[in-house]
Design an enzyme around this catalytic site. Structure first.
Site, short mmCIF file in Angstrom:
data_model
loop_
_atom_site.label_atom_id
_atom_site.label_comp_id
_atom_site.label_asym_id
_atom_site.label_seq_id
_atom_site.Cartn_x
_atom_site.Cartn_y
_atom_site.Cartn_z
CE LYS A 32 -1.62 1.61 4.06
NZ LYS A 32 -1.33 3.01 4.42
CG ASN A 33 2.35 2.63 3.53
OD1 ASN A 33 1.20 2.99 3.26
ND2 ASN A 33 2.73 2.32 4.75
CB CYS A 126 -4.64 10.49 11.28
SG CYS A 126 -3.06 9.73 11.67
NE ARG A 131 1.17 10.53 10.04
CZ ARG A 131 0.52 9.53 9.41
NH1 ARG A 131 -0.64 9.14 9.87
NH2 ARG A 131 1.03 8.95 8.34
CG ASP A 315 3.30 1.21 9.52
OD1 ASP A 315 3.55 1.37 8.32
OD2 ASP A 315 3.08 2.17 10.31
NE ARG A 407 -6.78 4.86 5.33
CZ ARG A 407 -5.74 5.15 6.13
NH1 ARG A 407 -5.87 5.15 7.43
NH2 ARG A 407 -4.56 5.45 5.60
C1 EPZ Z 1 4.62 6.69 6.21
O1 EPZ Z 1 3.93 7.77 6.80
C2 EPZ Z 1 3.61 5.55 6.10
N1 EPZ Z 1 2.49 5.97 5.26
C3 EPZ Z 1 3.09 5.19 7.50
O2 EPZ Z 1 2.22 4.06 7.35
C4 EPZ Z 1 4.29 4.77 8.36
O3 EPZ Z 1 3.84 4.50 9.67
C5 EPZ Z 1 5.32 5.91 8.40
O4 EPZ Z 1 5.71 6.25 7.04
C6 EPZ Z 1 6.57 5.54 9.19
O5 EPZ Z 1 7.15 4.40 8.64
C7 EPZ Z 1 2.64 5.98 3.92
O6 EPZ Z 1 3.71 5.69 3.39
C8 EPZ Z 1 1.43 6.37 3.11
P1 EPZ Z 1 6.89 9.91 8.44
P2 EPZ Z 1 4.62 9.25 6.85
O7 EPZ Z 1 6.87 11.18 7.66
O8 EPZ Z 1 5.40 9.47 5.62
C9 EPZ Z 1 7.11 13.14 11.86
C10 EPZ Z 1 0.32 2.75 7.76
O9 EPZ Z 1 -0.19 2.27 8.78
N2 EPZ Z 1 7.19 14.15 10.78
O10 EPZ Z 1 8.09 9.02 8.35
O11 EPZ Z 1 3.58 10.23 7.22
C11 EPZ Z 1 5.73 12.51 11.93
O12 EPZ Z 1 4.86 13.34 12.67
C12 EPZ Z 1 0.84 4.17 7.77
O13 EPZ Z 1 0.45 2.15 6.67
C13 EPZ Z 1 7.40 15.47 11.12
O14 EPZ Z 1 7.50 15.80 12.30
O15 EPZ Z 1 5.61 9.03 8.08
C14 EPZ Z 1 6.00 11.20 12.62
O16 EPZ Z 1 6.04 11.40 14.02
C15 EPZ Z 1 0.67 4.84 9.13
N3 EPZ Z 1 7.46 16.40 10.14
C16 EPZ Z 1 7.39 10.82 12.11
O17 EPZ Z 1 7.96 12.02 11.57
C17 EPZ Z 1 7.33 16.08 8.81
O18 EPZ Z 1 7.41 16.98 7.94
C18 EPZ Z 1 7.37 9.76 11.02
O19 EPZ Z 1 6.59 10.28 9.96
C19 EPZ Z 1 7.13 14.72 8.48
C20 EPZ Z 1 7.07 13.77 9.47
#
Ligand code: EPZ
Length: 431
Positions: A32-33, A126, A131, A315, A407
Protein backbone atom coordinates in the site's frame (compact mmCIF):
# COMPACT_ATOMS: atom_id res chain seq x y z
CA UNK A 1 -12.79 6.04 0.72
CA UNK A 2 -15.96 6.98 -1.17
CA UNK A 3 -19.23 7.30 0.69
CA UNK A 4 -20.74 3.92 -0.34
CA UNK A 5 -17.55 2.05 0.60
CA UNK A 6 -17.27 4.00 3.86
CA UNK A 7 -20.89 3.32 4.72
CA UNK A 8 -20.41 -0.37 3.97
CA UNK A 9 -17.31 -0.59 6.16
CA UNK A 10 -18.94 1.34 8.98
CA UNK A 11 -22.11 -0.71 8.85
CA UNK A 12 -20.39 -4.04 9.27
CA UNK A 13 -18.23 -5.76 11.87
CA UNK A 14 -15.82 -8.67 11.88
CA UNK A 15 -16.86 -11.64 13.99
CA UNK A 16 -13.95 -13.93 14.86
CA UNK A 17 -14.08 -17.18 16.85
CA UNK A 18 -10.62 -17.80 18.30
CA UNK A 19 -8.70 -20.98 19.07
CA UNK A 20 -8.37 -22.49 15.59
CA UNK A 21 -4.79 -23.10 14.39
CA UNK A 22 -4.13 -21.82 10.87
CA UNK A 23 -2.62 -23.86 8.07
CA UNK A 24 -1.70 -23.51 4.41
CA UNK A 25 -0.36 -20.52 2.51
CA UNK A 26 -1.28 -16.90 1.86
CA UNK A 27 -0.18 -14.66 -1.03
CA UNK A 28 0.85 -11.21 0.12
CA UNK A 29 -0.40 -8.26 -1.97
CA UNK A 30 1.54 -5.30 -3.33
CA UNK A 31 2.62 -2.65 -0.81
CA UNK A 32 0.00 0.00 0.00
CA UNK A 33 2.69 2.48 1.05
CA UNK A 34 4.49 2.01 -2.22
CA UNK A 35 1.45 1.98 -4.54
CA UNK A 36 0.12 5.27 -3.14
CA UNK A 37 3.34 7.23 -3.65
CA UNK A 38 4.03 5.63 -7.05
CA UNK A 39 0.58 6.73 -8.22
CA UNK A 40 1.49 10.29 -7.26
CA UNK A 41 4.91 9.84 -8.90
CA UNK A 42 3.17 9.13 -12.21
CA UNK A 43 2.28 12.86 -12.27
CA UNK A 44 5.95 13.56 -12.98
CA UNK A 45 5.66 11.96 -16.39
CA UNK A 46 3.94 13.33 -19.51
CA UNK A 47 3.44 9.82 -20.91
CA UNK A 48 1.23 6.92 -19.77
CA UNK A 49 2.59 4.40 -17.25
CA UNK A 50 1.43 1.06 -15.91
CA UNK A 51 1.65 -0.12 -12.30
CA UNK A 52 1.33 -3.85 -11.58
CA UNK A 53 0.76 -5.73 -8.29
CA UNK A 54 -1.43 -2.85 -7.07
CA UNK A 55 -3.39 -3.91 -3.95
CA UNK A 56 -7.17 -3.62 -4.05
CA UNK A 57 -7.69 -1.12 -1.20
CA UNK A 58 -9.92 1.81 -0.28
CA UNK A 59 -6.87 4.09 -0.17
CA UNK A 60 -5.99 3.20 -3.77
CA UNK A 61 -9.54 4.17 -4.81
CA UNK A 62 -9.09 7.44 -2.91
CA UNK A 63 -5.82 8.25 -4.65
CA UNK A 64 -7.40 7.35 -8.00
CA UNK A 65 -10.12 9.94 -7.43
CA UNK A 66 -7.60 12.62 -6.54
CA UNK A 67 -5.46 11.96 -9.63
CA UNK A 68 -8.59 11.93 -11.83
CA UNK A 69 -9.56 15.33 -10.39
CA UNK A 70 -6.19 16.60 -11.68
CA UNK A 71 -6.86 15.23 -15.17
CA UNK A 72 -5.10 11.86 -15.02
CA UNK A 73 -6.94 9.15 -16.94
CA UNK A 74 -6.90 5.89 -15.00
CA UNK A 75 -7.99 2.39 -15.94
CA UNK A 76 -7.89 -0.40 -13.35
CA UNK A 77 -8.01 -4.08 -14.13
CA UNK A 78 -7.58 -6.46 -11.21
CA UNK A 79 -4.12 -5.54 -9.82
CA UNK A 80 -2.99 -3.35 -12.71
CA UNK A 81 -3.39 0.43 -13.03
CA UNK A 82 -2.96 2.22 -16.36
CA UNK A 83 -2.33 5.91 -15.64
CA UNK A 84 -2.28 8.53 -18.40
CA UNK A 85 -1.08 11.89 -16.99
CA UNK A 86 -0.44 13.40 -20.45
CA UNK A 87 -2.94 16.23 -20.09
CA UNK A 88 -3.30 17.52 -16.55
CA UNK A 89 -6.30 19.83 -16.19
CA UNK A 90 -5.71 21.11 -12.68
CA UNK A 91 -2.97 21.64 -10.11
CA UNK A 92 -5.36 22.04 -7.20
CA UNK A 93 -6.01 18.89 -5.18
CA UNK A 94 -9.59 19.15 -3.84
CA UNK A 95 -10.00 19.46 -0.05
CA UNK A 96 -12.93 17.04 0.17
CA UNK A 97 -10.73 14.29 -1.31
CA UNK A 98 -7.44 15.20 0.40
CA UNK A 99 -9.09 15.31 3.83
CA UNK A 100 -10.01 11.64 3.42
CA UNK A 101 -6.55 10.46 2.36
CA UNK A 102 -3.36 11.91 3.87
CA UNK A 103 -1.25 10.25 1.17
CA UNK A 104 -2.75 12.66 -1.38
CA UNK A 105 -0.21 15.18 -0.08
CA UNK A 106 2.28 13.22 -2.20
CA UNK A 107 0.88 15.10 -5.22
CA UNK A 108 2.59 18.37 -4.24
CA UNK A 109 6.15 17.46 -5.26
CA UNK A 110 5.34 16.04 -8.71
CA UNK A 111 2.81 18.80 -9.56
CA UNK A 112 5.31 21.48 -8.59
CA UNK A 113 8.16 19.84 -10.50
CA UNK A 114 6.19 19.20 -13.67
CA UNK A 115 3.72 22.13 -13.75
CA UNK A 116 5.54 24.80 -11.72
CA UNK A 117 2.55 25.18 -9.41
CA UNK A 118 0.69 23.10 -6.84
CA UNK A 119 -2.09 23.77 -4.35
CA UNK A 120 -2.64 20.91 -1.91
CA UNK A 121 -4.57 21.14 1.36
CA UNK A 122 -2.61 20.34 4.49
CA UNK A 123 -3.25 16.64 5.17
CA UNK A 124 -4.05 17.24 8.82
CA UNK A 125 -3.61 14.88 11.69
CA UNK A 126 -5.11 11.47 12.35
CA UNK A 127 -5.63 9.07 15.26
CA UNK A 128 -1.91 8.29 15.59
CA UNK A 129 -0.54 11.81 15.56
CA UNK A 130 -0.45 15.40 14.30
CA UNK A 131 1.39 14.32 11.14
CA UNK A 132 3.00 17.72 10.32
CA UNK A 133 4.63 18.32 6.91
CA UNK A 134 7.16 21.04 7.70
CA UNK A 135 10.07 18.86 6.53
CA UNK A 136 8.38 18.50 3.12
CA UNK A 137 7.69 22.28 2.92
CA UNK A 138 11.18 23.34 4.05
CA UNK A 139 12.78 21.02 1.49
CA UNK A 140 10.63 22.35 -1.37
CA UNK A 141 11.70 25.88 -0.43
CA UNK A 142 15.35 24.73 -0.52
CA UNK A 143 14.68 23.49 -4.04
CA UNK A 144 13.81 27.07 -4.94
CA UNK A 145 10.03 26.99 -4.63
CA UNK A 146 7.94 29.76 -3.14
CA UNK A 147 5.74 27.99 -0.61
CA UNK A 148 3.14 29.46 1.73
CA UNK A 149 0.18 28.14 3.65
CA UNK A 150 -3.13 29.98 3.50
CA UNK A 151 -6.51 28.81 4.78
CA UNK A 152 -5.14 25.30 5.32
CA UNK A 153 -3.83 24.97 1.76
CA UNK A 154 -0.16 24.67 0.82
CA UNK A 155 0.56 26.88 -2.21
CA UNK A 156 3.81 26.17 -4.06
CA UNK A 157 5.28 27.90 -7.10
CA UNK A 158 8.54 27.43 -9.03
CA UNK A 159 9.20 28.13 -12.72
CA UNK A 160 12.19 25.80 -12.42
CA UNK A 161 13.29 23.88 -9.32
CA UNK A 162 17.01 23.98 -8.61
CA UNK A 163 18.99 21.13 -7.06
CA UNK A 164 20.06 21.62 -3.43
CA UNK A 165 21.70 19.84 -0.50
CA UNK A 166 18.87 19.15 1.95
CA UNK A 167 19.25 17.81 5.49
CA UNK A 168 16.07 16.19 6.82
CA UNK A 169 15.63 16.89 10.54
CA UNK A 170 13.99 13.46 10.81
CA UNK A 171 14.22 10.57 8.31
CA UNK A 172 10.59 11.14 7.32
CA UNK A 173 9.36 8.60 4.74
CA UNK A 174 6.91 11.01 3.16
CA UNK A 175 9.27 13.97 3.11
CA UNK A 176 12.04 11.85 1.56
CA UNK A 177 9.59 10.72 -1.12
CA UNK A 178 8.18 14.20 -1.80
CA UNK A 179 11.65 15.73 -2.16
CA UNK A 180 13.04 12.85 -4.20
CA UNK A 181 10.15 13.16 -6.68
CA UNK A 182 10.46 16.96 -6.91
CA UNK A 183 14.22 16.72 -7.45
CA UNK A 184 13.92 14.33 -10.43
CA UNK A 185 13.00 17.32 -12.67
CA UNK A 186 15.05 19.99 -10.87
CA UNK A 187 18.03 21.65 -12.57
CA UNK A 188 21.26 20.20 -11.21
CA UNK A 189 22.01 17.84 -8.35
CA UNK A 190 20.04 17.33 -5.13
CA UNK A 191 21.40 15.52 -2.11
CA UNK A 192 18.96 14.31 0.55
CA UNK A 193 20.88 13.83 3.80
CA UNK A 194 19.41 11.85 6.72
CA UNK A 195 16.88 10.37 4.26
CA UNK A 196 14.43 7.58 5.10
CA UNK A 197 15.67 4.09 4.10
CA UNK A 198 12.35 2.22 3.95
CA UNK A 199 11.86 -0.35 1.13
CA UNK A 200 9.02 1.82 -0.20
CA UNK A 201 11.53 4.67 -0.70
CA UNK A 202 13.71 2.28 -2.72
CA UNK A 203 10.64 1.16 -4.70
CA UNK A 204 9.80 4.79 -5.54
CA UNK A 205 13.41 5.45 -6.61
CA UNK A 206 13.35 2.35 -8.83
CA UNK A 207 10.01 3.44 -10.31
CA UNK A 208 11.35 6.93 -11.09
CA UNK A 209 14.56 5.45 -12.53
CA UNK A 210 12.44 3.22 -14.78
CA UNK A 211 10.99 6.50 -16.13
CA UNK A 212 14.50 7.86 -16.77
CA UNK A 213 15.22 9.66 -13.49
CA UNK A 214 18.81 9.70 -12.24
CA UNK A 215 18.75 8.60 -8.58
CA UNK A 216 21.40 6.85 -6.51
CA UNK A 217 21.68 5.92 -2.84
CA UNK A 218 18.02 5.05 -2.20
CA UNK A 219 17.93 2.75 0.82
CA UNK A 220 20.82 4.59 2.46
CA UNK A 221 20.81 7.81 4.52
CA UNK A 222 22.06 9.82 1.56
CA UNK A 223 20.14 9.94 -1.73
CA UNK A 224 21.52 11.80 -4.75
CA UNK A 225 19.25 12.92 -7.59
CA UNK A 226 20.50 14.52 -10.82
CA UNK A 227 17.65 16.39 -12.49
CA UNK A 228 16.54 15.54 -16.04
CA UNK A 229 14.27 17.61 -18.35
CA UNK A 230 11.47 15.03 -18.51
CA UNK A 231 10.55 11.41 -17.83
CA UNK A 232 9.17 8.67 -20.11
CA UNK A 233 6.59 5.89 -19.94
CA UNK A 234 7.17 2.78 -17.85
CA UNK A 235 5.62 -0.50 -16.73
CA UNK A 236 6.46 -1.18 -13.09
CA UNK A 237 5.84 -4.03 -10.64
CA UNK A 238 5.20 -2.86 -7.07
CA UNK A 239 7.12 -4.42 -4.17
CA UNK A 240 5.25 -6.81 -1.84
CA UNK A 241 3.71 -5.32 1.31
CA UNK A 242 6.06 -6.00 4.22
CA UNK A 243 3.49 -4.77 6.74
CA UNK A 244 0.76 -7.08 5.47
CA UNK A 245 3.37 -9.88 5.53
CA UNK A 246 4.23 -9.03 9.14
CA UNK A 247 0.54 -8.99 10.01
CA UNK A 248 0.11 -12.56 8.74
CA UNK A 249 3.30 -13.66 10.51
CA UNK A 250 1.70 -12.47 13.77
CA UNK A 251 -1.52 -14.29 12.89
CA UNK A 252 0.46 -17.51 12.43
CA UNK A 253 2.50 -16.91 15.57
CA UNK A 254 -0.35 -16.10 17.94
CA UNK A 255 -2.29 -19.22 16.86
CA UNK A 256 0.85 -21.43 17.09
CA UNK A 257 0.40 -22.40 13.44
CA UNK A 258 2.65 -23.48 10.60
CA UNK A 259 1.87 -21.26 7.59
CA UNK A 260 3.70 -20.16 4.44
CA UNK A 261 3.63 -16.58 3.16
CA UNK A 262 4.14 -16.20 -0.61
CA UNK A 263 5.37 -13.14 -2.52
CA UNK A 264 7.45 -11.75 0.35
CA UNK A 265 10.87 -10.06 0.48
CA UNK A 266 12.22 -11.58 3.73
CA UNK A 267 15.00 -9.01 4.11
CA UNK A 268 12.34 -6.28 4.34
CA UNK A 269 11.21 -7.94 7.58
CA UNK A 270 14.62 -8.52 9.22
CA UNK A 271 13.83 -6.64 12.44
CA UNK A 272 10.49 -8.44 12.77
CA UNK A 273 11.76 -11.95 12.01
CA UNK A 274 14.69 -11.43 14.40
CA UNK A 275 12.26 -10.58 17.20
CA UNK A 276 9.97 -13.52 16.34
CA UNK A 277 12.97 -15.88 16.50
CA UNK A 278 14.08 -14.31 19.78
CA UNK A 279 10.72 -15.02 21.42
CA UNK A 280 10.67 -18.61 20.18
CA UNK A 281 9.34 -18.98 16.64
CA UNK A 282 11.01 -20.64 13.67
CA UNK A 283 11.22 -18.55 10.48
CA UNK A 284 12.36 -20.14 7.20
CA UNK A 285 12.70 -18.12 3.99
CA UNK A 286 12.47 -20.17 0.77
CA UNK A 287 13.96 -19.61 -2.67
CA UNK A 288 10.97 -18.14 -4.48
CA UNK A 289 10.06 -15.24 -2.19
CA UNK A 290 8.39 -17.36 0.46
CA UNK A 291 8.60 -17.15 4.25
CA UNK A 292 7.41 -19.93 6.58
CA UNK A 293 6.62 -19.48 10.26
CA UNK A 294 6.35 -22.37 12.70
CA UNK A 295 5.63 -22.40 16.40
CA UNK A 296 7.87 -24.32 18.79
CA UNK A 297 5.47 -24.25 21.75
CA UNK A 298 5.30 -21.28 24.14
CA UNK A 299 6.87 -17.91 23.34
CA UNK A 300 8.63 -15.53 25.72
CA UNK A 301 8.42 -11.77 26.21
CA UNK A 302 10.90 -9.24 24.80
CA UNK A 303 11.58 -5.52 24.37
CA UNK A 304 10.49 -3.65 21.25
CA UNK A 305 11.38 -0.08 20.29
CA UNK A 306 9.94 1.27 17.04
CA UNK A 307 12.45 3.12 14.88
CA UNK A 308 12.87 4.32 11.29
CA UNK A 309 13.91 1.50 8.92
CA UNK A 310 15.84 -0.77 9.35
CA UNK A 311 14.63 -0.58 12.96
CA UNK A 312 11.46 -2.29 14.15
CA UNK A 313 8.58 -0.83 12.06
CA UNK A 314 6.00 1.29 13.88
CA UNK A 315 3.30 -0.19 11.62
CA UNK A 316 3.83 -3.62 13.23
CA UNK A 317 4.06 -2.39 16.83
CA UNK A 318 0.40 -3.06 17.62
CA UNK A 319 0.54 -6.45 15.88
CA UNK A 320 3.58 -7.59 17.86
CA UNK A 321 2.01 -6.28 21.07
CA UNK A 322 -1.02 -8.49 20.45
CA UNK A 323 1.35 -11.46 20.29
CA UNK A 324 3.18 -10.39 23.47
CA UNK A 325 -0.03 -10.31 25.50
CA UNK A 326 0.09 -14.15 25.46
CA UNK A 327 3.83 -14.57 25.96
CA UNK A 328 5.42 -16.21 29.01
CA UNK A 329 6.94 -13.35 30.98
CA UNK A 330 6.89 -9.59 30.59
CA UNK A 331 7.63 -7.27 27.68
CA UNK A 332 8.23 -3.57 27.09
CA UNK A 333 7.08 -1.81 23.91
CA UNK A 334 8.27 1.74 23.21
CA UNK A 335 6.67 3.70 20.35
CA UNK A 336 9.14 6.39 19.23
CA UNK A 337 7.86 7.25 15.73
CA UNK A 338 4.30 8.51 16.37
CA UNK A 339 3.09 10.33 19.46
CA UNK A 340 -0.25 8.57 19.84
CA UNK A 341 0.00 5.04 18.54
CA UNK A 342 -1.14 2.99 21.54
CA UNK A 343 -4.87 3.22 20.83
CA UNK A 344 -5.10 -0.56 20.62
CA UNK A 345 -4.06 -1.00 24.29
CA UNK A 346 -7.43 -0.36 26.00
CA UNK A 347 -9.14 -2.71 23.55
CA UNK A 348 -6.59 -5.49 24.13
CA UNK A 349 -7.12 -4.97 27.87
CA UNK A 350 -10.87 -5.47 27.33
CA UNK A 351 -9.90 -8.89 25.92
CA UNK A 352 -8.01 -9.72 29.12
CA UNK A 353 -4.51 -8.49 28.32
CA UNK A 354 -2.37 -7.09 31.15
CA UNK A 355 -0.84 -3.88 29.75
CA UNK A 356 0.18 -0.71 31.60
CA UNK A 357 0.98 2.44 29.60
CA UNK A 358 3.13 5.38 30.75
CA UNK A 359 3.72 7.95 28.03
CA UNK A 360 4.83 6.12 24.88
CA UNK A 361 5.89 2.99 26.79
CA UNK A 362 3.69 -0.07 27.32
CA UNK A 363 4.61 -2.79 29.83
CA UNK A 364 2.94 -6.12 29.07
CA UNK A 365 2.65 -9.06 31.48
CA UNK A 366 1.82 -12.23 29.52
CA UNK A 367 -1.52 -13.84 30.48
CA UNK A 368 -2.56 -17.48 29.92
CA UNK A 369 -5.45 -16.58 27.63
CA UNK A 370 -7.48 -13.75 26.05
CA UNK A 371 -11.28 -13.68 25.99
CA UNK A 372 -13.37 -12.66 23.01
CA UNK A 373 -15.17 -9.31 23.45
CA UNK A 374 -16.78 -6.49 21.45
CA UNK A 375 -13.87 -4.13 20.55
CA UNK A 376 -13.32 -1.07 18.33
CA UNK A 377 -10.38 -0.33 16.06
CA UNK A 378 -9.05 3.24 16.29
CA UNK A 379 -6.69 3.21 13.30
CA UNK A 380 -5.55 0.87 10.54
CA UNK A 381 -2.93 -1.18 12.38
CA UNK A 382 -4.76 -1.11 15.72
CA UNK A 383 -7.79 -2.75 14.06
CA UNK A 384 -5.55 -5.39 12.48
CA UNK A 385 -3.99 -6.07 15.90
CA UNK A 386 -7.42 -6.68 17.42
CA UNK A 387 -8.21 -9.17 14.66
CA UNK A 388 -4.94 -11.00 15.29
CA UNK A 389 -5.61 -11.11 19.03
CA UNK A 390 -9.13 -12.41 18.34
CA UNK A 391 -7.70 -15.38 16.41
CA UNK A 392 -6.23 -16.66 19.70
CA UNK A 393 -8.92 -15.49 22.12
CA UNK A 394 -11.44 -17.87 23.73
CA UNK A 395 -14.87 -17.37 22.19
CA UNK A 396 -16.15 -14.69 19.84
CA UNK A 397 -14.72 -11.22 19.25
CA UNK A 398 -16.75 -8.57 17.41
CA UNK A 399 -14.58 -5.86 15.84
CA UNK A 400 -15.94 -2.53 14.59
CA UNK A 401 -13.92 0.21 12.87
CA UNK A 402 -13.56 -1.73 9.61
CA UNK A 403 -13.27 1.55 7.68
CA UNK A 404 -9.73 1.62 9.06
CA UNK A 405 -8.97 -1.99 8.16
CA UNK A 406 -10.28 -1.70 4.59
CA UNK A 407 -7.85 1.15 3.90
CA UNK A 408 -4.82 -1.09 4.24
CA UNK A 409 -5.61 -4.78 3.83
CA UNK A 410 -6.89 -6.37 0.60
CA UNK A 411 -9.33 -9.28 1.12
CA UNK A 412 -8.27 -9.53 4.77
CA UNK A 413 -10.93 -11.87 6.07
CA UNK A 414 -10.89 -14.04 2.92
CA UNK A 415 -7.14 -14.57 3.29
CA UNK A 416 -7.60 -15.55 6.94
CA UNK A 417 -10.58 -17.82 6.11
CA UNK A 418 -8.46 -19.56 3.46
CA UNK A 419 -5.96 -20.27 6.25
CA UNK A 420 -8.70 -21.88 8.32
CA UNK A 421 -9.72 -19.00 10.59
CA UNK A 422 -13.35 -18.72 11.72
CA UNK A 423 -14.02 -15.13 10.60
CA UNK A 424 -17.07 -13.43 9.09
CA UNK A 425 -17.90 -9.88 8.07
CA UNK A 426 -21.51 -9.27 9.12
CA UNK A 427 -23.80 -6.24 8.83
CA UNK A 428 -24.42 -4.47 12.13
CA UNK A 429 -27.92 -4.70 13.61
CA UNK A 430 -28.83 -1.03 12.87
CA UNK A 431 -27.66 -1.54 9.28
C1 EPZ B 1 4.62 6.69 6.21
O1 EPZ B 1 3.93 7.77 6.80
C2 EPZ B 1 3.61 5.55 6.10
N1 EPZ B 1 2.49 5.97 5.26
C3 EPZ B 1 3.09 5.19 7.50
O2 EPZ B 1 2.22 4.06 7.35
C4 EPZ B 1 4.29 4.77 8.36
O3 EPZ B 1 3.84 4.50 9.67
C5 EPZ B 1 5.32 5.91 8.40
O4 EPZ B 1 5.71 6.25 7.04
C6 EPZ B 1 6.57 5.54 9.19
O5 EPZ B 1 7.15 4.40 8.64
C7 EPZ B 1 2.64 5.98 3.92
O6 EPZ B 1 3.71 5.69 3.39
C8 EPZ B 1 1.43 6.37 3.11
P1 EPZ B 1 6.89 9.91 8.44
P2 EPZ B 1 4.62 9.25 6.85
O7 EPZ B 1 6.87 11.18 7.66
O8 EPZ B 1 5.40 9.47 5.62
C9 EPZ B 1 7.11 13.14 11.86
C10 EPZ B 1 0.32 2.75 7.76
O9 EPZ B 1 -0.19 2.27 8.78
N2 EPZ B 1 7.19 14.15 10.78
O10 EPZ B 1 8.09 9.02 8.35
O11 EPZ B 1 3.58 10.23 7.22
C11 EPZ B 1 5.73 12.51 11.93
O12 EPZ B 1 4.86 13.34 12.67
C12 EPZ B 1 0.84 4.17 7.77
O13 EPZ B 1 0.45 2.15 6.67
C13 EPZ B 1 7.40 15.47 11.12
O14 EPZ B 1 7.50 15.80 12.30
O15 EPZ B 1 5.61 9.03 8.08
C14 EPZ B 1 6.00 11.20 12.62
O16 EPZ B 1 6.04 11.40 14.02
C15 EPZ B 1 0.67 4.84 9.13
N3 EPZ B 1 7.46 16.40 10.14
C16 EPZ B 1 7.39 10.82 12.11
O17 EPZ B 1 7.96 12.02 11.57
C17 EPZ B 1 7.33 16.08 8.81
O18 EPZ B 1 7.41 16.98 7.94
C18 EPZ B 1 7.37 9.76 11.02
O19 EPZ B 1 6.59 10.28 9.96
C19 EPZ B 1 7.13 14.72 8.48
C20 EPZ B 1 7.07 13.77 9.47
Amino acid sequence: MDQPALAKSQSSILEIWGGTPLEGKVKISGAKNSALVLMAGALLCSEPCRLQNVPSLADIQGMTRILESLGVKIKQSIDTLELDPTNLTSTDAPYELVSKLRASFFAIGPLLARMGVAKVPLPGGCAIGARPVEIHVRGLKQLGAQVYIEHGVVHAYASQLKGAKIYLDYPSVGATETLMMAATLAEGETILDNAAQEPEVIDLANFCRSMGAKISGAGTKTITISGVPNLHATDYDIVPDRIEAGTFLMAGAITHSDILLESVVPEHLSAVTAKLKEVGFQLTPDANRGLRIQSKGVHTGTEIETLPYPGFPTDLQSLFMALLTLSQGSSVVTETVFENRLGHVPELVRMGADIKVKGNVAVIQGVPFLSGAPVTGTDLRATAALAVAALAANGKTSISGLQHLDRGYANFEQKLRDLGARIERVPTVEA
